[in-house]
Write an enzyme that holds these catalytic residues in place. Sequence first.
Site, PDB file in Angstrom:
ATOM      1  N   LEU A   1      -0.256  -2.554  -4.649  1.00  0.00           N
ATOM      2  CA  LEU A   1      -0.492  -2.575  -3.322  1.00  0.00           C
ATOM      3  C   LEU A   1      -1.554  -3.763  -2.824  1.00  0.00           C
ATOM      4  O   LEU A   1      -2.125  -3.623  -1.713  1.00  0.00           O
ATOM      5  CB  LEU A   1      -1.172  -1.020  -2.740  1.00  0.00           C
ATOM      6  CG  LEU A   1      -0.235  -0.033  -2.887  1.00  0.00           C
ATOM      7  CD1 LEU A   1      -0.725   1.154  -2.409  1.00  0.00           C
ATOM      8  CD2 LEU A   1       1.082  -0.502  -2.124  1.00  0.00           C
ATOM      9  N   HIS A   2      -2.318  -4.170  -3.979  1.00  0.00           N
ATOM     10  CA  HIS A   2      -3.474  -5.251  -3.675  1.00  0.00           C
ATOM     11  C   HIS A   2      -4.549  -4.299  -2.686  1.00  0.00           C
ATOM     12  O   HIS A   2      -4.835  -4.560  -1.434  1.00  0.00           O
ATOM     13  CB  HIS A   2      -3.156  -6.347  -2.734  1.00  0.00           C
ATOM     14  CG  HIS A   2      -2.745  -7.603  -3.683  1.00  0.00           C
ATOM     15  ND1 HIS A   2      -2.449  -8.647  -3.127  1.00  0.00           N
ATOM     16  CD2 HIS A   2      -2.864  -7.867  -4.935  1.00  0.00           C
ATOM     17  CE1 HIS A   2      -1.859  -9.667  -4.111  1.00  0.00           C
ATOM     18  NE2 HIS A   2      -1.933  -9.005  -5.068  1.00  0.00           N
TER      19      HIS A   2
ATOM     20  N   ALA B   1      -2.018  -4.536   2.711  1.00  0.00           N
ATOM     21  CA  ALA B   1      -1.184  -5.133   3.724  1.00  0.00           C
ATOM     22  C   ALA B   1      -0.154  -5.949   2.868  1.00  0.00           C
ATOM     23  O   ALA B   1       0.475  -6.644   3.187  1.00  0.00           O
ATOM     24  CB  ALA B   1      -1.845  -6.287   4.475  1.00  0.00           C
ATOM     25  N   HIS B   2      -0.465  -5.700   1.489  1.00  0.00           N
ATOM     26  CA  HIS B   2       0.401  -6.315   0.622  1.00  0.00           C
ATOM     27  C   HIS B   2       1.096  -5.410  -0.805  1.00  0.00           C
ATOM     28  O   HIS B   2       0.237  -4.696  -1.401  1.00  0.00           O
ATOM     29  CB  HIS B   2      -0.250  -7.515  -0.324  1.00  0.00           C
ATOM     30  CG  HIS B   2      -1.131  -8.483   0.345  1.00  0.00           C
ATOM     31  ND1 HIS B   2      -2.279  -9.039  -0.135  1.00  0.00           N
ATOM     32  CD2 HIS B   2      -0.920  -9.071   1.632  1.00  0.00           C
ATOM     33  CE1 HIS B   2      -2.600  -9.607   0.717  1.00  0.00           C
ATOM     34  NE2 HIS B   2      -2.141  -9.855   1.825  1.00  0.00           N
ATOM     35  N   GLN B   3       2.411  -5.218  -0.572  1.00  0.00           N
ATOM     36  CA  GLN B   3       3.143  -4.158  -1.214  1.00  0.00           C
ATOM     37  C   GLN B   3       4.352  -5.187  -2.453  1.00  0.00           C
ATOM     38  O   GLN B   3       4.791  -6.004  -1.753  1.00  0.00           O
ATOM     39  CB  GLN B   3       3.863  -3.210  -0.433  1.00  0.00           C
ATOM     40  CG  GLN B   3       2.990  -2.415   0.510  1.00  0.00           C
ATOM     41  CD  GLN B   3       2.689  -3.114   1.873  1.00  0.00           C
ATOM     42  OE1 GLN B   3       3.751  -3.338   2.296  1.00  0.00           O
ATOM     43  NE2 GLN B   3       1.632  -2.939   2.301  1.00  0.00           N
TER      44      GLN B   3
END
Length: 744
Positions: free
Chosen positions: A501-502, A675-677
């Site tokens: 997920l960052h 916001a990054h998956q």
Amino acid sequence: MRRERHPLLRGGRGGERKYSHTFTRGEIQLLGSVCETILPPLPLNSLEGEEDQPTKAVESFIKASGSQTPVPDQVAEILAKRDVKEIALLVRVVLWLLGTRLGTLLLCGSLCFCEKWPFIHNFSRISLEKREKVLQKWSTNRFLTPIRCAFVFIKVLCLFVFFSTVDENAVNPAWEAIGYHVDNDEDPSEVPKKRPLEKGMVETMHETDSTLVHSLAQKGIKATLDPRDNLFKIECDVVVVGSGCGGGVAAAVLACSGHKVIVLEKGNYFTAADYSSLEGPSWEQLYEAGGIFPSADGGTYILAGSTVGGGSAVNWSASIKTPAEVCRDWAEDCKIPLFGNPEYRSAMDAVCLRIGVTENCVEESFQNQVLRKGCENLGLKVDYVPRNSSEDHYCGSCCYGCTKGNKKGTDSTWLVDAVDHGAVILTGCKAERFILKENKSGSKRAKKCLGVVAKTMTKNITKILQIEAKVTISACGALLTPPLMISSGLKNHNIGRNLHLHPVAMAWGYFPGSNTELKGKSYEGGIITSVHKVVEADSNVRAIIETPALGPASFSVLCPWESGLDIKKRMVKYARTAHLITIIKDSGSGNVRVEGRVNYRLDASDRGNLRAGLKQALRILVAAGAVEVGTHRSDGQRLKCKGISEKEVEVFLDTVSAVEGPLSLVENWTPLTSAHQMGSCRMGIDDKEGAVDVNGESWEAKGLFVCDASLLPSAVGVNPMITIQSTAYCLAKKIAESIQKVPF
């Protein structure tokens, strides 16, 4: 002059609003009592001692209450609409208990006692002062797990609704007090009016059972009604599920190669002239779950685009190529040749060229000025961030869709190429399952994919859509591709696992308006234009520090809640509170096997890297001249900076931690965001290492490919847009070459 907006993104709510939730009036009254406690009306002298004398707008805000119309009803509406049954049930049980004297005694203890018979008040009759003490106990007591969770969800929704709801003039009464406004004054002649995807667009919200076949035929798509099975059969060469960074690129490459492509998109199509920059309606229409998507334990808030263009339509423009060390790890350790080949480096160049990536920034925003100044004062390196926009693009609302039409997402680049070559985009269509049949060709893959079954999001179309294709591509993102594959009957144990997920933790610093060296407001200007890398002595990157987009509602949701007075003080300082985000390349991972349910935990190294990034972010804020800094830890961790020594700063930094959720088990927890998956259907050299092979094809179903962030072998460590598009570009090229061999 304010231009007219697309009805779906307008904030105005003329007339009396009708609600579909089933909360009773008694429950709404109790919900209002909780909301009033979270955001209470205060005496006018509450902000005495602050920097400026309160204006009339600030005085009005001080007197405002979270119980005012329509906040409680809208909170109930969101709880019902999001269809997270456990959360809605938990809140209703808590409200039921608070509506009784015995339940109030159990949840509030002696604070509900009164002097007259029956000597116990229910919650709504307790004084506001005592109610606040009750909520403070709930917010910190990890032994009251369900109550704490209910409080957090109500707090999030109450503040979100209060600061995002607008009137018929698209204005929120609190915005003037907190120094916020929405810029609706663009010259209409400068705003692009064209709908560049129009000739390839079939918007199901405008269709019916009787018109859909004709509309598809006009676009060159063969569709027939099968009355026996009550469905529409639609034929094409390639069907792509999703229109974001992966799907948009794959659709373009395959359409340009001469194949008839259909793109299915669950969301709707908007252009620059449609966007409003209004936080509430924009979240609702452009993001998965309306932008309110917590992990199962409530410890992480997830943002994912859900519109034509996907994440590329709402992201923050950062266009960073895959780091060389990541390519090396994927090529050597994961044994995926693609990432070690010149082909991939050429693909990154082609992607950057197509989406108009620029390297510099003419004018930086307030938050990026803070990051740059703090780094320079500390002697730290800070780099410019490439963006898929012009160098002079000064827009802080690209997260709500770029109203200037300057940012180049897939909706204005790759998908335009696709429709120019005959592709058709079906909006408002949700894929239900892939069509899998037994594979009798002698292949190692036991099944063969013949297309996808989908349903529309409109009640005007009652029939199922059965799209039959030679090749099917899942590109609906790392959160939705795994549940779709699992619901189709695929069994590979990697599907839905290895979700990265960052994770992001935030630090904030307050810079009074008297600091004229740093100009602007927190929500103005390019969102990400600067980045600092937090490195170890061996030059390994532990974290990167960038700047976020936070509208008033998002800001209020992430702020720790210590008291009603504290949250109002924080909000009055909103416009000059700079945030820095710490992003790490997570080693820990989670899973997503059911749509809407994400489980995620950091590992020990991730927590250490987040802590290192947070401490560095705080140093940068102090060095930039903040008068107060802090984190989002639930206890309101902060430090006054005036006259403080370096030693005192370091003592404070030693107390900083990034204690992640679950919020139910940790006393002073820090909400994380993502916001990054990535990685939930990762590529692998065999079916033990990955859900798909090195060409993106399912190990179990021939003709079924994945072209989105879910197939990345691990976290990237930087904003992943270029990585996703470049990977999809390479895989789609291979698919285009092989598709000629596949009989229809």
